[in-house]
Design a protein around this motif. Structure first.
Motif, PDB file in Angstrom:
ATOM      1  N   LYS A   1      49.040  -4.339 -11.488  1.00  0.00           N
ATOM      2  CA  LYS A   1      47.985  -4.915 -12.324  1.00  0.00           C
ATOM      3  C   LYS A   1      47.755  -6.381 -11.936  1.00  0.00           C
ATOM      4  O   LYS A   1      46.600  -6.835 -11.831  1.00  0.00           O
ATOM      5  CB  LYS A   1      48.347  -4.821 -13.799  1.00  0.00           C
ATOM      6  CG  LYS A   1      47.262  -5.356 -14.740  1.00  0.00           C
ATOM      7  CD  LYS A   1      47.663  -5.211 -16.194  1.00  0.00           C
ATOM      8  CE  LYS A   1      46.521  -5.652 -17.104  1.00  0.00           C
ATOM      9  NZ  LYS A   1      46.086  -7.046 -16.847  1.00  0.00           N
TER      10      LYS A   1
ATOM     11  N   HIS B   1      57.447   1.214 -14.600  1.00  0.00           N
ATOM     12  CA  HIS B   1      56.725   0.252 -15.433  1.00  0.00           C
ATOM     13  C   HIS B   1      56.569  -1.087 -14.703  1.00  0.00           C
ATOM     14  O   HIS B   1      55.496  -1.710 -14.744  1.00  0.00           O
ATOM     15  CB  HIS B   1      57.485   0.048 -16.750  1.00  0.00           C
ATOM     16  CG  HIS B   1      56.839  -0.943 -17.665  1.00  0.00           C
ATOM     17  ND1 HIS B   1      55.695  -0.669 -18.381  1.00  0.00           N
ATOM     18  CD2 HIS B   1      57.180  -2.228 -17.965  1.00  0.00           C
ATOM     19  CE1 HIS B   1      55.358  -1.739 -19.090  1.00  0.00           C
ATOM     20  NE2 HIS B   1      56.246  -2.688 -18.855  1.00  0.00           N
ATOM     21  N   THR B   2      57.632  -1.527 -14.015  1.00  0.00           N
ATOM     22  CA  THR B   2      57.565  -2.786 -13.272  1.00  0.00           C
ATOM     23  C   THR B   2      56.580  -2.674 -12.115  1.00  0.00           C
ATOM     24  O   THR B   2      55.826  -3.612 -11.827  1.00  0.00           O
ATOM     25  CB  THR B   2      58.960  -3.166 -12.738  1.00  0.00           C
ATOM     26  OG1 THR B   2      59.857  -3.331 -13.845  1.00  0.00           O
ATOM     27  CG2 THR B   2      58.912  -4.457 -11.943  1.00  0.00           C
TER      28      THR B   2
ATOM     29  N   ASP C   1      53.176  -3.048 -13.571  1.00  0.00           N
ATOM     30  CA  ASP C   1      52.928  -4.443 -13.943  1.00  0.00           C
ATOM     31  C   ASP C   1      52.563  -5.281 -12.715  1.00  0.00           C
ATOM     32  O   ASP C   1      51.628  -6.088 -12.751  1.00  0.00           O
ATOM     33  CB  ASP C   1      54.162  -5.044 -14.625  1.00  0.00           C
ATOM     34  CG  ASP C   1      54.299  -4.610 -16.076  1.00  0.00           C
ATOM     35  OD1 ASP C   1      53.322  -4.053 -16.624  1.00  0.00           O
ATOM     36  OD2 ASP C   1      55.382  -4.827 -16.643  1.00  0.00           O
ATOM     37  N   HIS C   2      53.327  -5.068 -11.632  1.00  0.00           N
ATOM     38  CA  HIS C   2      53.027  -5.813 -10.401  1.00  0.00           C
ATOM     39  C   HIS C   2      51.655  -5.428  -9.855  1.00  0.00           C
ATOM     40  O   HIS C   2      50.885  -6.297  -9.417  1.00  0.00           O
ATOM     41  CB  HIS C   2      54.096  -5.528  -9.341  1.00  0.00           C
ATOM     42  CG  HIS C   2      55.400  -6.220  -9.597  1.00  0.00           C
ATOM     43  ND1 HIS C   2      55.498  -7.456 -10.183  1.00  0.00           N
ATOM     44  CD2 HIS C   2      56.688  -5.834  -9.317  1.00  0.00           C
ATOM     45  CE1 HIS C   2      56.767  -7.808 -10.264  1.00  0.00           C
ATOM     46  NE2 HIS C   2      57.515  -6.844  -9.749  1.00  0.00           N
TER      47      HIS C   2
END
Length: 352
Positions: free
Chosen positions: A331, A324-325, A328-329
């Motif tokens: 994106k 997930h991280t 996020d990065h």
């Protein structure tokens, strides 16, 4: 100046940084015009820099300073020590410093003042590294004639303004689409230099700094900077073990080039210096592109692994972060870089 008036003037300087346009000349003219209202000065120097090597990629100096430009370059990038060098301010906790502060009022303790500034009638100088999140995108130096020093309140103004001016220069670096397949192709060239004078040229370099090189003439500032850095390394200057005689810069035609300096050895063992200009390599493009688009260190780590072909699962294992991280990065990277996918990011950076 009353506090309310000074505060408005400082805000005017900040506003000038964000309304200056997308070229160094516009940033410089708007910034200095607004800054002079709150921090009076008699002459100014401003430069853009490669954030990795801290060498000047372009520079402007008022007429009072221009003739002594080669001497200032020798002082800045040479092997002999001096106070408040830009490379030191770029790494210092405080990016703002005055000559009088650094020398405790003993200006003659500085070779720069003693050998260059004093003959010009110059007194105190105020130097600033224009940094954003610890990365320097350029430098500013303000000069005064006579005995009047820059005071604490004026240095405080520059500390408030420095990051905003650095952001303006970062945006200048990000403005050209470095990754566009339609970007101008860079020419390749070799310039032979002896005693800081051009002795031979092979290839097309008239697009650099918008001027043509003349045999027997001086070097443009970026070329002079890499030559001085090489000489400092050869002279054993401290702190340059990982600072190459190289920089990346945009040409007037919009091509990103890499400039390097190397010594040629002749029978005497000390031949001329060869300055090479060539299209920037993919790794050179990508590191500048990612820095110029304001990626955080974590985002850069993820982006660099994507450029190496790593999958999300591999990035999770290597960086010890969740999937997930990673997403996020990614994106955030895509948004800042103006792309929509990994393929576009890789294509943009590795296949210009």
């Amino acid at each position: 100046m009353a506090n309310s008036g000074r505060d408005r003037a400082v805000q005017g300087v900040v506003h000038a940084c964000y309304s200056a346009g997308e070229d160094p000349s516009s940033v410089r003219s708007r910034l200095l015009y607004a800054l002079r209202r709150v921090v009076p000065f008699d002459a100014a120097f401003m430069a853009c820099a490669d954030p990795d090597t801290l060498l000047f990629t372009s520079a402007f100096a008022d007429d009072a300073l221009a003739e002594s430009g080669p001497l200032f370059l020798e002082n800045e990038f040479g092997a002999d020590a001096d106070v408040n060098r830009f490379v030191d301010l770029a790494r210092a906790r405080n990016p703002v410093a005055s000559l009088d502060e650094a020398t405790n009022g003993e200006r003659a303790a500085s070779p720069r003042w003693r050998e260059i500034m004093d003959p010009l009638g110059l007194g105190d100088e105020l130097r600033v590294a224009l940094r954003v999140d610890g990365t320097a995108w350029g430098f500013l130096c303000l000069h005064r004639y006579g005995v009047t020093s820059f005071d604490v309140s004026e240095m405080a103004v520059l500390r408030k303004v420095a990051a905003h001016a650095g952001e303006a220069l970062r945006r200048v670096a990000a403005a050209p689409n470095l990754a566009s397949p339609a970007a101008a192709r860079a020419s390749e060239a070799v310039i032979l230099v002896a005693d800081h004078v051009v002795v031979a040229v092979g290839g097309a370099v008239d697009e650099i700094e918008g001027v043509s090189l003349v045999i027997g003439g001086p070097l443009p500032v970026p070329f002079a900077a890499v030559v001085r850095r090489l000489e400092a390394i050869e002279g054993g200057a401290e702190g340059l073990e990982s600072a190459p005689a190289a920089l990346r810069m945009m040409t007037k035609r919009g091509a990103l080039v890499s400039v390097h300096a190397a010594r040629l050895r002749d029978a005497s063992g000390n031949g001329p210096i060869a300055v090479t200009v060539a299209p920037a390599a993919p790794t050179e493009r990508s590191s500048l592109f990612l820095a110029a688009h304001g990626l955080t260190p974590a985002q850069r780590r993820v982006a660099n692994l994507v450029l190496q072909g790593r999958t999300t699962g591999q990035i999770v294992v290597e960086l010890r972060i969740s999937a997930h991280t990673v997403q996020d990065h990614l994106k955030a990277v895509f948004d800042k870089a103006g792309v929509r996918s990994r393929r576009e990011l890789v294509s943009a950076l590795m296949h210009p």
